[in-house]
Design a protein around this motif. Structure first.
Motif, PDB file in Angstrom:
ATOM      1  N   ARG A  47       0.938  -1.047  -0.021  1.00 26.63           N
ATOM      2  CA  ARG A  47       0.150   0.078  -0.033  1.00 26.63           C
ATOM      3  C   ARG A  47       0.844   1.532   0.723  1.00 26.63           C
ATOM      4  O   ARG A  47       0.605   2.188  -0.450  1.00 26.63           O
ATOM      5  N   LEU A  48       1.868   0.997   0.628  1.00 31.95           N
ATOM      6  CA  LEU A  48       2.605   2.728   0.781  1.00 31.95           C
ATOM      7  C   LEU A  48       3.823   2.303  -0.804  1.00 31.95           C
ATOM      8  O   LEU A  48       3.866   4.109  -0.822  1.00 31.95           O
ATOM      9  N   LEU A  49       3.880   1.852  -0.624  1.00 32.95           N
ATOM     10  CA  LEU A  49       4.339   1.394  -2.298  1.00 32.95           C
ATOM     11  C   LEU A  49       2.905   2.656  -3.487  1.00 32.95           C
ATOM     12  O   LEU A  49       3.885   2.972  -4.712  1.00 32.95           O
ATOM     13  N   LYS A  50       2.834   1.448  -4.017  1.00 35.02           N
ATOM     14  CA  LYS A  50       1.512   2.435  -4.806  1.00 35.02           C
ATOM     15  C   LYS A  50       1.349   3.758  -4.101  1.00 35.02           C
ATOM     16  O   LYS A  50       1.211   4.783  -4.982  1.00 35.02           O
ATOM     17  N   GLN A  51       1.590   4.446  -2.851  1.00 32.20           N
ATOM     18  CA  GLN A  51       1.572   5.689  -2.417  1.00 32.20           C
ATOM     19  C   GLN A  51       2.394   6.159  -3.035  1.00 32.20           C
ATOM     20  O   GLN A  51       2.943   7.887  -3.562  1.00 32.20           O
ATOM     21  N   GLY A  52       3.097   5.554  -3.391  1.00 35.01           N
ATOM     22  CA  GLY A  52       4.537   6.337  -4.353  1.00 35.01           C
ATOM     23  C   GLY A  52       5.724   7.001  -2.863  1.00 35.01           C
ATOM     24  O   GLY A  52       6.170   7.684  -3.041  1.00 35.01           O
ATOM     25  N   LEU A  53       5.928   6.056  -2.466  1.00 35.48           N
ATOM     26  CA  LEU A  53       6.297   6.196  -0.962  1.00 35.48           C
ATOM     27  C   LEU A  53       8.280   5.511  -1.546  1.00 35.48           C
ATOM     28  O   LEU A  53       7.993   4.143  -1.757  1.00 35.48           O
ATOM     29  N   SER A  54       9.428   6.077  -1.028  1.00 33.84           N
ATOM     30  CA  SER A  54      10.108   4.434  -0.064  1.00 33.84           C
ATOM     31  C   SER A  54      10.224   4.031   0.829  1.00 33.84           C
ATOM     32  O   SER A  54       9.629   4.367   1.709  1.00 33.84           O
ATOM     33  N   VAL A  55      10.435   2.521   0.501  1.00 34.52           N
ATOM     34  CA  VAL A  55       9.711   1.346   1.741  1.00 34.52           C
ATOM     35  C   VAL A  55      10.434   0.397   1.615  1.00 34.52           C
ATOM     36  O   VAL A  55      11.697  -0.127   1.169  1.00 34.52           O
TER      37      VAL A  55
END
Length: 413
Positions: A47-55
């Motif tokens: 989900r965080l990846l889909k928000q465009g975040l570096s994870v």
């Protein structure tokens, strides 16, 4: 903490390879770090990846060696606490909404599965929830009416209808439709491959030793590196360290037995998942390999026993109960194990920010529906981290209150 002991089934079925390619050094700073690489952690990272975040995901074990390997992979919108009971506990509006979130989470899991590069044995199945005794038949009828009136797909079967579809007789059954089953280990192995291929950094055998908040960043000291992130999400399953204290949750152990593949599932309606009203309850499902997986016999002991003979004895008890439901099948134990799990006092998960630590979040899917809780929790947390309003987060907040307790449920060291 050893989360399971015995012979696990899912590793024998998983042909998906995962080669973890950890960078020599982590990024100087991540938008978000997920601690825990099981189902909750992988879904949250997705989900965080889909928000465009570096994870990045950090796991103290090898990926897939924690609770996920012992997860039985039943995905249901119904929960250990029935909708009719939850209405009495938290009110009609919020109880119905929580059940809607669980129902929507099943669709979300299916959508994620369809993005993955491997088959993970996701199959839609009905669930048969049978009355263990005559008085429970009345409760199931009440529950059916609560679900049906709120547009959840379900049916109510009396004794004769149940015996027509299944080889056993019970007073009644509530059948919920559009549930599902999955191979949890294939699921996260494929998901981890997807995440790594799309830029998520994976670090296994990395233990977090200390956390602090400095210069508007969470500082994570680990046994391998120092990490920095704007936000950190704990998805640590049933690990007691950094988790809810004993007053907030009950840690138990359960047993699972898997048969050798059966010759035929004739007279087993649509290979439905099965569970019952008595507590602790027995639950059953079939697997893609043709075996029957059975769980139950929960005990109020938190550590999974290391006694091999005890595990085998419990497996025989589960086999006997299964044989009583399916007397026409020739069944033999193939795998058996004991595992640790946890339940909250109100049967709901803990999802949300820490009450005092800035930028610390938790997705703890306590209860018998943990994978579904992980799916809805990952969505909530990604909204909160992205700064979006999530109007449902209060239902499962770590700081929630109930009528029987004037203090917050959740307390993290």
């Amino acid at each position: 903490m050893k989360l399971h002991n015995g012979t696990l089934y899912w590793p024998t079925t998983n042909s998906i390879e995962l080669i973890v390619k950890s960078p020599k050094q982590p990024k100087k700073q991540y938008d978000a770090i997920v601690i825990g690489g099981g189902i909750s952690g992988c879904l949250t990272a997705f989900r965080l990846l889909k928000q465009g975040l570096s994870v990045a995901i950090i796991d103290q074990r090898h990926f897939g060696h924690g609770s996920t390997a012992a997860n039985t992979g039943l995905l249901q919108y119904s929960n250990d606490i029935m909708l009719s009971e939850l209405i009495q506990q938290i009110g009609e509006k919020e109880a119905i909404r929580f059940y809607q979130l669980c129902f929507e989470a099943l669709d979300d899991i299916e959508k994620i599965v369809n993005e993955l590069p491997h088959e993970v044995d996701f199959q839609r199945r009905p669930s048969i929830y049978f009355a263990s005794n005559q008085s429970d038949a009345v409760k199931l009828r009440t529950e059916y009416e609560a679900l049906y009136m709120n547009h959840f797909p379900c049916e109510f079967w009396d004794e004769s209808t149940l015996s027509f579809y299944m080889p056993f007789k019970k007073p009644a059954a509530l059948v919920t439709l559009r549930d599902a089953e999955i191979n949890p280990l294939k699921f996260i192995t494929s998901l981890l491959n997807y995440l790594q291929d799309h830029g998520v950094d994976l670090f296994e055998e990395t233990v977090v030793t200390d956390t602090s908040y400095e210069n508007q960043l969470v500082q994570l000291k680990t046994t391998t590196h120092l990490f920095q992130a704007r936000d950190v999400v704990y998805t640590i399953g049933y690990e007691k360290k950094h988790n809810a204290k004993k007053d907030d949750a009950t840690f138990k152990r359960s047993y699972v037995m898997v048969t050798k593949p059966i010759q035929s599932s004739t007279h087993w309606h649509e290979k439905a998942m099965i569970w019952e009203t008595k507590r602790p309850y027995l639950y059953l499902r079939t697997t893609a390999e043709g075996a029957i997986m059975v769980g139950g016999l929960d005990e109020k002991l938190s550590e999974a026993t290391v006694d091999k003979k005890m595990i085998e004895n419990y497996a025989q008890k589960l086999l006997k109960e299964t044989q009583s439901l399916f007397p026409h099948l020739e069944l033999e134990v193939d795998c058996c194990y004991a595992s640790t799990f946890a339940e909250s006092k109100d049967q709901l998960p803990f999802i949300g920010p820490h009450p005092t630590k800035p930028h610390h979040y938790y997705v703890l899917g306590y209860g018998g529906n943990g994978t579904v809780y992980s799916a809805l929790g990952s969505k909530m947390i990604s909204d909160l981290i992205a700064g979006s309003e999530n109007y449902d987060a209060h239902i499962v907040s770590p700081q929630r209150k109930v009528e029987t307790d004037s203090l917050p449920f959740f307390s993290i060291a």
